[in-house]
Write a protein that holds these residues in place. Structure first.
Motif, short mmCIF file in Angstrom:
data_model
loop_
_atom_site.label_atom_id
_atom_site.label_comp_id
_atom_site.label_asym_id
_atom_site.label_seq_id
_atom_site.Cartn_x
_atom_site.Cartn_y
_atom_site.Cartn_z
N LEU A 39 0.83 -1.21 0.00
CA LEU A 39 0.00 0.00 0.00
C LEU A 39 0.87 1.26 0.00
O LEU A 39 0.57 2.22 -0.70
CB LEU A 39 -0.90 0.03 1.24
CG LEU A 39 -2.09 -0.92 1.28
CD1 LEU A 39 -2.85 -0.76 2.58
CD2 LEU A 39 -3.02 -0.66 0.09
N ASP B 99 -1.72 7.97 5.59
CA ASP B 99 -2.88 8.49 6.33
C ASP B 99 -4.12 8.68 5.46
O ASP B 99 -5.13 9.19 5.93
CB ASP B 99 -2.51 9.78 7.09
CG ASP B 99 -1.88 10.82 6.17
OD1 ASP B 99 -1.65 10.49 4.98
OD2 ASP B 99 -1.62 11.94 6.64
N ILE C 190 -8.33 3.55 3.24
CA ILE C 190 -7.99 2.37 2.44
C ILE C 190 -8.60 2.44 1.04
O ILE C 190 -7.97 2.03 0.05
CB ILE C 190 -8.37 1.07 3.18
CG1 ILE C 190 -8.02 -0.18 2.37
CG2 ILE C 190 -9.83 1.05 3.58
CD1 ILE C 190 -6.55 -0.44 2.27
N GLY C 191 -9.80 2.99 0.93
CA GLY C 191 -10.45 3.10 -0.39
C GLY C 191 -9.64 3.97 -1.34
O GLY C 191 -9.36 3.57 -2.47
N SER C 192 -9.24 5.15 -0.88
CA SER C 192 -8.46 6.06 -1.72
C SER C 192 -7.13 5.41 -2.11
O SER C 192 -6.66 5.57 -3.24
CB SER C 192 -8.15 7.36 -0.98
OG SER C 192 -9.32 7.91 -0.43
N LEU D 141 -6.36 2.15 -2.37
CA LEU D 141 -6.50 1.07 -3.36
C LEU D 141 -6.87 1.62 -4.73
O LEU D 141 -6.41 1.11 -5.75
CB LEU D 141 -7.54 0.04 -2.87
CG LEU D 141 -7.10 -0.79 -1.65
CD1 LEU D 141 -8.22 -1.72 -1.21
CD2 LEU D 141 -5.84 -1.61 -1.96
N VAL D 142 -7.69 2.68 -4.76
CA VAL D 142 -8.04 3.29 -6.05
C VAL D 142 -6.80 3.94 -6.68
O VAL D 142 -6.59 3.85 -7.89
CB VAL D 142 -9.19 4.30 -5.88
CG1 VAL D 142 -9.38 5.13 -7.14
CG2 VAL D 142 -10.49 3.57 -5.54
N GLY E 40 -2.68 -5.38 3.99
CA GLY E 40 -2.49 -4.35 2.96
C GLY E 40 -1.80 -4.91 1.73
O GLY E 40 -2.15 -4.58 0.59
N ILE F 59 -13.95 -2.84 -1.78
CA ILE F 59 -13.56 -1.48 -1.37
C ILE F 59 -13.26 -0.63 -2.60
O ILE F 59 -13.68 0.53 -2.69
CB ILE F 59 -12.33 -1.55 -0.42
CG1 ILE F 59 -12.72 -2.19 0.91
CG2 ILE F 59 -11.73 -0.17 -0.19
CD1 ILE F 59 -11.54 -2.59 1.80
N ALA G 238 -15.14 2.77 -3.67
CA ALA G 238 -14.34 4.01 -3.62
C ALA G 238 -14.24 4.65 -5.00
O ALA G 238 -14.23 5.87 -5.13
CB ALA G 238 -12.95 3.72 -3.05
N THR H 202 -3.55 -2.66 8.55
CA THR H 202 -4.22 -1.94 7.50
C THR H 202 -5.70 -1.87 7.82
O THR H 202 -6.32 -2.91 7.98
CB THR H 202 -4.06 -2.68 6.18
OG1 THR H 202 -2.67 -2.81 5.98
CG2 THR H 202 -4.69 -1.91 5.05
#
Lengths: 179, 179
Positions: free
Chosen positions: A15, A44, A47-49, A51-52, A86, B95, B99, B178
């Motif tokens: 990640l 910071d 997690i959605g942002s 992975l996108v 992650g 996710i 997202a 994570t």
């Protein structure tokens, strides 16, 4: 039989830093570097942002590199419990990006990669980096280590002749692990 | 302050059966069932095909259900080592799907969900299923258990007022997990 040249994108999933490295070659012939780098996401961000952002980065790499196949590090739950979720999620994104395009996806364990590159399944990061540098005839070791590891994955996959590891997948499934 | 009605899609991630359940409501008012079901993928397909099939299934659900937010089970590496990697990878796909559409994604642990629905964080599957059936005023318990669990996640999220669990996420990150 001489196998054709193949272009492989290796992905060392993560990640914070997702290593990406593409090489071209065939078993028994000198390899060449196509591209190497990392996709980073802020620790910071949610997690959605993250992975996108990784998905977008990998899509860009697939557009630019146009590999014949993608090799992703096989993640095991047993190792590095603190970060493994992650890693598994970044790996899932890489696998989906490749599979959506119909590209073959191969999974190699870290020890398979080390053994392919250095002759020892327990080699350290420095040794893997040194061999990647030598095999690709680079002036300096690729940095960070995630980038070098992604190249090592790609080299491993070229040398295995692009085999899909069907046996390894079948064994992993039989053991109840997700390949 | 009375919170507005919200529609939540709960996802109980898994490669073999990914539970999906959508409910509508607000804290302190009766809930209603929107839809419930599972996306299945064959265990002998390769991981790429399975994740792409799950992505396609979830995209279809998001198109049909049009939720305001998505609640996904938070996966921990400590539990169920045999299947946890597949669970984490299916969760990653859910996710990313949410997202990418700009939908808020919340992660709830199994014990948070059980505590919200039954009053006990260690309640069994049967007890969770019984409460889901009662809370949604259904004639029968949703089957399979993954579908009931997805509804429980969605109910838990509505009752928490759609809070994004920023504190829980920050704590999980501080612990090196994570979120």
């Amino acid at each position: 039989m001489r196998l054709p040249e193949m272009r492989v994108l290796g992905v060392d999933p993560g990640l914070t830093r997702c290593g990406l490295g593409a090489v071209e070659g065939r078993p028994g012939a000198p390899l060449s570097l196509v591209a190497v780098g990392v996709v980073r996401t802020p620790a910071d961000d949610d997690i959605g942002s993250r992975l996108v952002a990784i998905e977008r980065g990998i899509e860009q790499w697939l557009d630019d590199v146009r590999p014949d196949s993608v090799a992703v590090e096989r993640v095991f739950a047993q190792h590095n419990v603190r970060t493994v979720m992650g890693t598994a999620q970044a790996a899932a994104v890489a696998i989906v990006c490749a599979a959506r395009r119909g590209l073959p996806v191969a999974l190699h364990t870290p020890s398979e990669v080390k053994a392919a590159i250095t002759g020892s399944g327990t080699a350290g990061k420095q040794q893997v980096g040194t061999m990647v540098t030598r095999l690709l005839r680079l002036d300096a070791m690729p940095r960070p280590a995630d980038a070098a590891d992604a190249l090592a994955l790609a080299i491993c996959h070229v040398w295995r002749g692009g085999a899909q590891n069907r046996l390894a997948d079948a064994l992993a499934r039989a053991r109840g692990r997700t390949p």
